[in-house]
Scaffold this active site. Structure first.
Site, PDB file in Angstrom:
ATOM      1  N   HIS A   1      -3.769  -9.104   3.632  1.00 15.47           N
ATOM      2  CA  HIS A   1      -5.206  -9.145   3.897  1.00 15.47           C
ATOM      3  C   HIS A   1      -5.479 -10.068   5.079  1.00 15.47           C
ATOM      4  O   HIS A   1      -4.993 -11.202   5.115  1.00 15.47           O
ATOM      5  CB  HIS A   1      -5.972  -9.679   2.678  1.00 15.47           C
ATOM      6  CG  HIS A   1      -6.097  -8.689   1.569  1.00 15.47           C
ATOM      7  ND1 HIS A   1      -6.381  -9.038   0.264  1.00 15.47           N
ATOM      8  CD2 HIS A   1      -5.983  -7.334   1.569  1.00 15.47           C
ATOM      9  CE1 HIS A   1      -6.440  -7.953  -0.481  1.00 15.47           C
ATOM     10  NE2 HIS A   1      -6.201  -6.915   0.285  1.00 15.47           N
TER      11      HIS A   1
ATOM     12  N   ARG B   1       0.838  -1.189   0.000  1.00 10.04           N
ATOM     13  CA  ARG B   1       0.000   0.000   0.000  1.00 10.04           C
ATOM     14  C   ARG B   1       0.881   1.250   0.000  1.00 10.04           C
ATOM     15  O   ARG B   1       2.022   1.220   0.472  1.00 10.04           O
ATOM     16  CB  ARG B   1      -0.904   0.029   1.233  1.00 10.04           C
ATOM     17  CG  ARG B   1      -1.809  -1.195   1.386  1.00 10.04           C
ATOM     18  CD  ARG B   1      -2.570  -1.117   2.702  1.00 10.04           C
ATOM     19  NE  ARG B   1      -3.486  -2.245   2.890  1.00 10.04           N
ATOM     20  CZ  ARG B   1      -3.174  -3.383   3.519  1.00 10.04           C
ATOM     21  NH1 ARG B   1      -1.949  -3.542   4.023  1.00 10.04           N
ATOM     22  NH2 ARG B   1      -4.057  -4.350   3.648  1.00 10.04           N
TER      23      ARG B   1
ATOM     24  N   LYS C   1      -1.648  -2.697   8.149  1.00  6.26           N
ATOM     25  CA  LYS C   1      -2.778  -2.243   8.958  1.00  6.26           C
ATOM     26  C   LYS C   1      -2.763  -2.921  10.322  1.00  6.26           C
ATOM     27  O   LYS C   1      -2.390  -4.081  10.436  1.00  6.26           O
ATOM     28  CB  LYS C   1      -4.092  -2.567   8.233  1.00  6.26           C
ATOM     29  CG  LYS C   1      -4.344  -1.703   7.001  1.00  6.26           C
ATOM     30  CD  LYS C   1      -5.708  -1.996   6.416  1.00  6.26           C
ATOM     31  CE  LYS C   1      -6.013  -1.059   5.249  1.00  6.26           C
ATOM     32  NZ  LYS C   1      -7.354  -1.321   4.676  1.00  6.26           N
TER      33      LYS C   1
ATOM     34  N   HIS D   1      -2.883   2.357  -5.575  1.00  8.73           N
ATOM     35  CA  HIS D   1      -3.691   1.159  -5.316  1.00  8.73           C
ATOM     36  C   HIS D   1      -3.943   0.375  -6.600  1.00  8.73           C
ATOM     37  O   HIS D   1      -4.149  -0.843  -6.559  1.00  8.73           O
ATOM     38  CB  HIS D   1      -5.011   1.539  -4.654  1.00  8.73           C
ATOM     39  CG  HIS D   1      -5.429   0.564  -3.598  1.00  8.73           C
ATOM     40  ND1 HIS D   1      -4.764   0.434  -2.394  1.00  8.73           N
ATOM     41  CD2 HIS D   1      -6.415  -0.376  -3.573  1.00  8.73           C
ATOM     42  CE1 HIS D   1      -5.333  -0.523  -1.674  1.00  8.73           C
ATOM     43  NE2 HIS D   1      -6.332  -1.025  -2.361  1.00  8.73           N
TER      44      HIS D   1
ATOM     45  N   ARG E   1      -1.242  -1.962  -6.890  1.00  3.27           N
ATOM     46  CA  ARG E   1      -1.487  -3.076  -5.963  1.00  3.27           C
ATOM     47  C   ARG E   1      -2.445  -4.090  -6.605  1.00  3.27           C
ATOM     48  O   ARG E   1      -2.225  -5.296  -6.527  1.00  3.27           O
ATOM     49  CB  ARG E   1      -2.066  -2.514  -4.664  1.00  3.27           C
ATOM     50  CG  ARG E   1      -2.351  -3.529  -3.559  1.00  3.27           C
ATOM     51  CD  ARG E   1      -2.666  -2.763  -2.276  1.00  3.27           C
ATOM     52  NE  ARG E   1      -3.318  -3.568  -1.259  1.00  3.27           N
ATOM     53  CZ  ARG E   1      -2.673  -4.350  -0.395  1.00  3.27           C
ATOM     54  NH1 ARG E   1      -1.351  -4.448  -0.450  1.00  3.27           N
ATOM     55  NH2 ARG E   1      -3.343  -5.033   0.517  1.00  3.27           N
TER      56      ARG E   1
ATOM     57  N   TYR F   1     -10.089 -10.465  -6.766  1.00  2.00           N
ATOM     58  CA  TYR F   1      -9.227 -10.558  -7.939  1.00  2.00           C
ATOM     59  C   TYR F   1      -9.488 -11.813  -8.775  1.00  2.00           C
ATOM     60  O   TYR F   1      -8.966 -11.937  -9.876  1.00  2.00           O
ATOM     61  CB  TYR F   1      -7.750 -10.552  -7.519  1.00  2.00           C
ATOM     62  CG  TYR F   1      -7.349  -9.299  -6.778  1.00  2.00           C
ATOM     63  CD1 TYR F   1      -7.186  -8.094  -7.455  1.00  2.00           C
ATOM     64  CD2 TYR F   1      -7.148  -9.303  -5.409  1.00  2.00           C
ATOM     65  CE1 TYR F   1      -6.835  -6.934  -6.784  1.00  2.00           C
ATOM     66  CE2 TYR F   1      -6.792  -8.151  -4.724  1.00  2.00           C
ATOM     67  CZ  TYR F   1      -6.639  -6.975  -5.419  1.00  2.00           C
ATOM     68  OH  TYR F   1      -6.297  -5.831  -4.753  1.00  2.00           O
TER      69      TYR F   1
END
Length: 304
Positions: free
Chosen positions: A272, A149, A173, A246, A249, A281
């Site tokens: 994730h 990111r 995150k 992004h 990404r 995806y």
């Protein structure tokens, strides 16, 4: 919010201490909880224990009437479900009315990505005769090689990059760390930037920096700066696509899956926490597999 200040502080401690939530997450949850508390105040509900299923359904109706998407409504529900969960644990309330509410079925947008030819055209730009050119090349190669990111990229420090092992340590995150590998092209570009570009950007008047990517003044590169760089590179490549970090990404994940990568592995590389976040995806691989099948299987179609 003032009336339920104690309840909010309980939830805030939970987010910060137990969940180790990022500052942005805390900010979003606070807005969602405040929005709900304002609603019950308008409804003259002066006790959180008096919020029932009907109250919650009416609240969700208001959210939809205000034009919120299913994704935003789901976020509100999740935030308030967690809020009540902590209040129930601390015996402030006796039940959680949000447990009776199902999250709305999501309409996940198809992620936009660059096709192989577009990515190759972007990577064919060769302006590595200047420090900024070397930095831009290293930045582009690393973003495409790792799928990190933009917020993770701007936090990278010199010690996070291991050129020998070809890995980068990323702070994702929730302050979760993960190692992400990168290939020879990214390695060579980063090496060139470190040897013949970064020191020139630091200059004589800048403070010593530990961050990997620097701007023209020798200060840490910002997320906005990266977006400007990518926009400039797209123009120089003669592409008409809209490129943001992004999207790189998305391109990283799509190209991996198109070439046979395992979905779980891509999930780990992207950082994730839920596989469902990575499954957006798979539409691309399905299209590709369908195309391969129709062209390769002798019984896929009738001859003319």
């Amino acid at each position: 919010m003032q009336k339920f200040h104690k309840e909010w502080l309980l939830f805030l401690d939970y987010l910060k201490i137990e969940k180790n939530a990022a500052a942005k997450t805390v900010e979003i949850y606070q807005k969602d909880v405040e929005h709900f508390l304002q609603y019950i105040a308008d409804e003259q509900i002066d006790d959180l224990r008096n919020v029932d299923y009907i109250s919650v359904r009416n609240y969700l109706t208001i959210l939809y009437e205000q034009g919120l998407t299913k994704r935003s409504v789901s976020r509100h529900i999740s935030a308030l479900r967690s809020f009540y969960k902590i209040l129930a644990r601390e015996e402030v309330v006796t039940n959680n009315p949000f447990n009776q509410i199902s999250l709305p079925k999501q309409d996940y947008p198809i992620p936009q990505f660059l096709y192989d030819e577009e990515m190759e055209k972007l990577l064919s730009i060769n302006q590595q005769d200047t420090p900024l050119g070397k930095r831009n090349r290293a930045l582009l190669e690393l973003l495409y090689a790792t799928g990190i990111r933009v917020s993770e990229c701007v936090q990278l420090k010199m010690e996070d990059v291991d050129l020998e092992l070809q890995t980068v340590l990323v702070l994702g995150k929730g302050s979760k760390e993960r190692y992400v590998p990168f290939g020879e092209f990214a390695k060579d570009s980063i090496k060139q930037y470190l040897m013949n570009g970064r020191e020139q950007l630091i200059g004589k008047h800048s403070e010593p920096q530990h961050f990997l990517f620097l701007n023209a003044k020798g200060n840490p590169l910002t997320a906005r700066g990266i977006r400007v760089i990518l926009k400039k590179l797209v123009q120089e490549a003669g592409l008409t696509v809209d490129l943001h970090p992004h999207k790189l990404r998305h391109t990283f994940a799509t190209h991996l899956l198109n070439n046979g990568a395992d979905l779980r592995a891509v999930q780990e590389l992207l950082g994730h926490s839920q596989l469902s976040s990575t499954q957006i995806y798979t539409h691309v691989t399905k299209d590709r597999l369908s195309h391969v099948y129709k062209n390769a299987h002798p019984r896929a179609s009738k001859g003319e």
